[in-house]
Write an enzyme that holds these catalytic residues in place. Structure first.
Site, mmCIF file in Angstrom:
data_model
loop_
_atom_site.group_PDB
_atom_site.id
_atom_site.type_symbol
_atom_site.label_atom_id
_atom_site.label_comp_id
_atom_site.label_asym_id
_atom_site.label_seq_id
_atom_site.Cartn_x
_atom_site.Cartn_y
_atom_site.Cartn_z
ATOM 1 N N GLY A 110 0.827 -1.197 0.000
ATOM 2 C CA GLY A 110 0.000 0.000 0.000
ATOM 3 C C GLY A 110 0.859 1.244 0.000
ATOM 4 O O GLY A 110 0.592 2.207 -0.722
ATOM 5 N N GLU B 87 7.266 3.381 4.317
ATOM 6 C CA GLU B 87 7.558 4.472 5.235
ATOM 7 C C GLU B 87 8.971 5.025 5.122
ATOM 8 O O GLU B 87 9.576 5.408 6.130
ATOM 9 C CB GLU B 87 7.313 4.002 6.671
ATOM 10 C CG GLU B 87 8.262 2.899 7.164
ATOM 11 C CD GLU B 87 7.763 1.491 6.948
ATOM 12 O OE1 GLU B 87 8.271 0.571 7.615
ATOM 13 O OE2 GLU B 87 6.861 1.312 6.107
ATOM 14 N N HIS C 38 -0.909 6.250 8.727
ATOM 15 C CA HIS C 38 -0.127 5.056 9.072
ATOM 16 C C HIS C 38 1.352 5.283 8.763
ATOM 17 O O HIS C 38 2.228 5.051 9.610
ATOM 18 C CB HIS C 38 -0.684 3.865 8.280
ATOM 19 C CG HIS C 38 0.081 2.582 8.416
ATOM 20 N ND1 HIS C 38 -0.461 1.458 8.975
ATOM 21 C CD2 HIS C 38 1.333 2.232 8.039
ATOM 22 C CE1 HIS C 38 0.424 0.475 8.951
ATOM 23 N NE2 HIS C 38 1.519 0.925 8.371
ATOM 24 N N GLU C 39 1.626 5.732 7.551
ATOM 25 C CA GLU C 39 3.031 5.899 7.157
ATOM 26 C C GLU C 39 3.704 7.009 7.951
ATOM 27 O O GLU C 39 4.884 6.905 8.290
ATOM 28 C CB GLU C 39 3.121 6.176 5.659
ATOM 29 C CG GLU C 39 2.534 5.087 4.778
ATOM 30 C CD GLU C 39 3.086 3.702 5.076
ATOM 31 O OE1 GLU C 39 4.290 3.583 5.379
ATOM 32 O OE2 GLU C 39 2.301 2.738 5.017
ATOM 33 N N HIS D 274 5.047 5.888 11.233
ATOM 34 C CA HIS D 274 6.325 5.177 11.108
ATOM 35 C C HIS D 274 7.533 6.110 11.227
ATOM 36 O O HIS D 274 8.636 5.650 11.532
ATOM 37 C CB HIS D 274 6.404 4.480 9.751
ATOM 38 C CG HIS D 274 5.776 3.124 9.710
ATOM 39 N ND1 HIS D 274 6.055 2.130 10.615
ATOM 40 C CD2 HIS D 274 4.880 2.583 8.829
ATOM 41 C CE1 HIS D 274 5.378 1.037 10.304
ATOM 42 N NE2 HIS D 274 4.646 1.294 9.228
#
Length: 880
Positions: free
Chosen positions: A267, A270, A301-302, A305
């Site tokens: 998807g 990072e 989400h990334e 990270h």
């Protein structure tokens, strides 16, 4: 050390004890042709004194690279023999304590599989783009490196690129007078996080809090990126600000670029300062708000990270959950807190959590935090629903139990202690323990070191004026081992062993609207590890008792008989979409476990989904009903009726949305009408008219979707596919054409598709996947029957030739999922036992065969119910 293609945990530990790696100077030349690029690397590192027993001890180690040609290598000015490269390892011998310099000059191959340096030429305009994807151990496909996560170093990267290109990297880049791009030195990062993306990018740039931000895509996607630029950048800014409220450590890198790149396997990735995303997130056709929410969640989400994964990195791959579970949890939570998408946990519940539940009941299950991952090949297999969805569920349960304040305090302690370094599970737990009096080590033993899914089963008793709820805590089960690596020593598989902090929803029927349910109360319950729990209250017996209302824990739930009758009558009357998601997941689990008839699930969907408002929930239920129930769990003779039920349901949704107030629901329903069509007339008319009556108009995504279904139904030919491709010569158009051609019910078309996938290595990762998606169709079982036994031999061969990415695609997309019979299961088991598939394919096959065996069990249960005259679980008095 023996020369191997994978790095073992023991080897990594030895090398980490031996070396301190300080600095990489990486010089890439992207102007040398279409097949290879130049790669020159200078590595400065120190051999620690006394590593093997004394200050004067000499020792050996190795550096990894996978070149097309190793031109030269020197160690401290002395030439090394290029012929000494064995596999991917260049030996470094007789190293003395102190500082050393290694220089490597090589030609490296571009990739067509999304690994290493991927090269893509856009069919829309002929422009070429390259980008790196170095996770997990693919840095060696781009430059020489000590390729393990705990040997962090500073990286200085320079790139020679064609005149019209822009080069992006982890740090701010600038083009020098001689036309070479130079990236600012990174802080200390791991090798797998180095990133380069080069090509004639279309860019939108801005600044936020003094840092340069940018988003980038192919030129042919420029209008679509521009249309969504403010949304993407607005979400980026909002998440960035929210993380600075959560974390005491500021963002640690000099810029934040997000590049949407073609043919990306994951998807997103990072890479610090340069996050790469699959460019399907640049929407070129109409999408629902659920899809926009999913994109926002990936952005969040990334970004998480950057702190957890990049600033603080795992020491070895057995702690990958520290990266992914944390980012998964933070992605959903921060999207809900910082953006307009406030119902992200509903999407998680119906779209991600089942991924974890399914994985955790297969023979390949593993703990969220396995105790020892033997090597990099094994580690790659753990990027699954357990490390992401189950791990995030465990963290959500931890926050519910611990409290968010103490959880964040522990996180900030952890980041502060290990910034720009590496850490393990033990370090993480010590940091959490410093912020709370709770026994987090015991919690971790129960939640992170165990496998399987617990089941919570309610029993209601009445004792006027009281009613009593007993919660039975049942152990989980997993599939028997199917030629997968044995469970690690010490991993507990005794489901029912972990404690649960849950909310119990108590609902009554609305006195004024029989279809609605009203919340009487929510009660908290703590279910001990291996034990049961109960609740007592005054008042009449509730219409519905919903365990895990709010979805705070990770467990399958069941219903008492009265509650199940209420669900059948009034599911759509539950006021909270997250509560409805919990119910739909419970129904899904019961079907998969053979406890609820598939027909009953379809009946409940037919009754209640036309009234649903949540987009993610609607899509998830329809997808499960079609791809699992209709295509696998029901016998072939019942499939047309099941698809007709889904079509009628979707037509109700289309009629309900004629006023234009719910375009996302309407689009979802239209997509599923297309996918479930058993006759071509209606959707062929849509294609001819270019629109669905009343909307939407058929954009490229819908046109290719219709064409693919018409191909399956033998209602289009090659000429129609070629004409559509001429109208849409984009990359997605090319994939659509490959999918349609493979779906044609013609022996020559099937043979051509099969040879493209398995006899040739020309297909890119995306074209391989598209071809595989079109090939197997339940309607064409007789036509493709001869390919089922061929699949195993050919998949093993192509995986060995082309590597893990194609192996994963062959196992996931090219597997004959429609073939639900015992003979197919025997073929697969024989392959695992005798054919020696590479680890990436072996894992995919084992999982697919577990799912096949489950489908066979569900069919047996369906048949037994029919034979015994008990087709309906509720009328039979069974508990679901």
């Amino acid at each position: 050390m023996a020369c191997m293609s994978v790095l073992t945990r023991d080897e990594a530990q030895i090398r980490a004890q031996l070396l301190d790696v300080h600095h990489y100077a990486v010089d890439l030349d992207l102007t040398t042709g279409d097949d290879t690029f130049g790669s020159r690397t200078v590595i400065r590192f120190t051999v620690r004194a006394g590593t093997d027993g004394g200050a004067g001890t000499v020792t050996d180690t190795f550096v990894e690279l996978k070149p097309a040609e190793l031109r030269s290598a020197t160690l401290d000015g002395q030439p090394l023999d290029p012929g000494s490269l064995t596999g991917n390892r260049l030996p470094l011998k007789n190293l003395t304590p102190g500082v050393h310099e290694l220089r490597v000059d090589a030609a490296m191959r571009y990739s067509r599989t999304g690994e290493g340096m991927h090269r893509f030429t856009d069919p829309a305009d002929g422009a070429t783009y390259v980008y790196t994807q170095l996770f997990l151990d693919d840095v060696q496909r781009v430059f020489a490196a000590f390729d393990q996560p705990d040997l962090k170093a500073v990286f200085e990267v320079t790139v020679k690129a064609p005149e019209s290109w822009t080069v992006l990297a982890n740090g701010v880049t600038e083009r020098t007078a001689d036309g070479v791009w130079k990236a600012a030195p990174t802080p200390r990062i791991s090798t797998y996080l180095v990133a380069v993306a080069a090509g004639p990018w279309h860019s939108v740039r801005t600044e936020h809090r003094g840092l340069p931000f940018g988003i980038h895509c192919r030129r042919s996607l420029a209008p679509h990126l521009d249309a969504d630029a403010e949304e993407i950048l607005g979400i980026t800014r909002a998440c960035f600000d929210r993380y600075h409220e959560k974390f005491t450590e500021p963002y640690p890198f000099d810029s934040y670029d997000q590049a949407f790149v073609p043919e990306f396997n994951a998807g997103a990735m990072e890479n610090p300062g340069l996050v790469t995303f699959r460019d399907e997130y640049v929407f070129r056709s109409a999408v629902t708000d659920a899809e926009r929410q999913a994109r926002a969640r990936v952005i969040a989400h990334e970004m998480a990270h950057m702190w957890f994964g990049d600033l603080v990195t795992l020491r070895w791959w057995d702690d990958i959950w520290l990266n992914e579970s944390f980012a998964e949890y933070m992605g959903y939570q921060t999207t809900a807190e910082a953006t307009r998408f406030t119902d992200t946990w509903t999407q998680f519940g119906v779209s991600r959590k089942p991924w974890g539940y399914d994985a955790d009941q297969r023979s390949s299950t593993h703990p969220v935090a396995p105790q020892a991952v033997a090597d990099t090949a094994s580690a790659l297999l753990n990027f699954d629903g357990i490390s992401y969805a189950k791990g995030a569920s465990a963290l959500r349960q931890l926050v519910a139990w611990l409290g968010e304040k103490d959880f964040l305090a522990g996180i900030n302690t952890h980041v502060r202690r290990h910034r720009f370094g590496n850490a393990s599970l033990a370090d993480f737990l010590d940091s959490l323990a410093s912020a709370t009096d709770r026994d987090v080590h015991a919690w971790a033993a129960s939640w992170l070191r165990t496998t399987g899914v617990d089941t919570l089963v309610p029993t209601l008793r009445t004792d006027t004026p009281y009613w009593h709820l007993d919660i039975d805590h049942r152990p989980g089960t997993v599939e028997p081992a199917r030629r997968t690596p044995a469970a690690e020593a010490g991993a507990r598989t005794d489901g029912g062993s972990r404690p649960h902090h849950i909310t119990v929803g108590v609902y009554d029927r609305d006195l004024h609207d029989a279809g609605r349910l009203v919340l009487r109360t929510r009660a908290e319950a703590d279910i001990p590890a291996g034990g049961n729990a109960g609740i007592s209250s005054t008042g009449p017996r509730p219409a519905l008792v919903l365990l895990n209302d709010g979805d705070l824990t990770y467990a399958k739930i069941r219903f008492d008989p009265q509650s199940f009758r209420t669900i059948r009558a009034s599911l759509s009357g539950l006021p909270d979409p997250l509560g409805r998601a919990v119910v739909w997941n419970a129904l899904r689990d019961a079907v998969r476990d053979g406890e609820l008839p598939a027909g009953t699930y379809l009946e409940i969907a037919r009754t209640h989904l036309p009234h649903e408002t949540d987009l993610a929930l609607t899509d998830a239920v329809l997808t499960f009903a079609r791809t699992h129930i209709a295509d696998r769990y029901l016998p072939p003779e019942r499939r047309p009726a099941a698809l007709a039920t889904l079509t009628d349901l979707c037509r109700d949704l289309i009629r309900r949305t004629e006023d234009g107030d719910h375009p996302g629901l309407r689009l979802t329903a239209v997509r599923h009408v297309i996918d479930a069509a058993v006759h071509p007339d209606t959707i062929a008319a849509w294609l001819a008219d270019g629109t669905v009556p009343g909307g939407p108009e058929l954009d490229p995504e819908l046109r290719w979707r219709v064409l693919a279904r018409l191909a399956v139904l033998d209602a289009v030919d090659e000429a129609a596919i070629a004409a559509e491709l001429e109208q849409d010569p984009s990359a997605t158009g090319r994939e659509g054409a490959a999918r349609c051609r493979a779906a044609l019910p013609d022996a020559r078309a099937k043979r051509a598709a099969w040879e493209a996938m398995f006899a040739s290595d020309e297909l890119s990762n995306y074209l391989f996947t598209a071809t595989a998606q079109g090939f197997w169709q339940p309607e064409q079982a007789d036509l493709v029957g001869e390919y089922v036994p061929r699949y195993y031999e050919d998949a093993v061969a192509v995986a060995a030739r082309r590597g893990p990415a194609i192996a994963a695609a062959a196992g996931r997309w090219a597997f004959p999922v429609h073939a639900v019979d015992a003979g197919h299961l025997r073929l697969g088991d024989t392959c695992l036992r005798e054919a020696g598939p590479i680890p990436a394919l072996r894992r995919q096959l084992a999982d697919q065969l577990d799912d096949l065996e489950r489908a066979l069990r569900v069919r047996r249960a369906e048949r037994q119910r029919q034979e015994t005259g008990r087709p309906d679980a509720d009328r039979a008095g069974a508990q679901v």
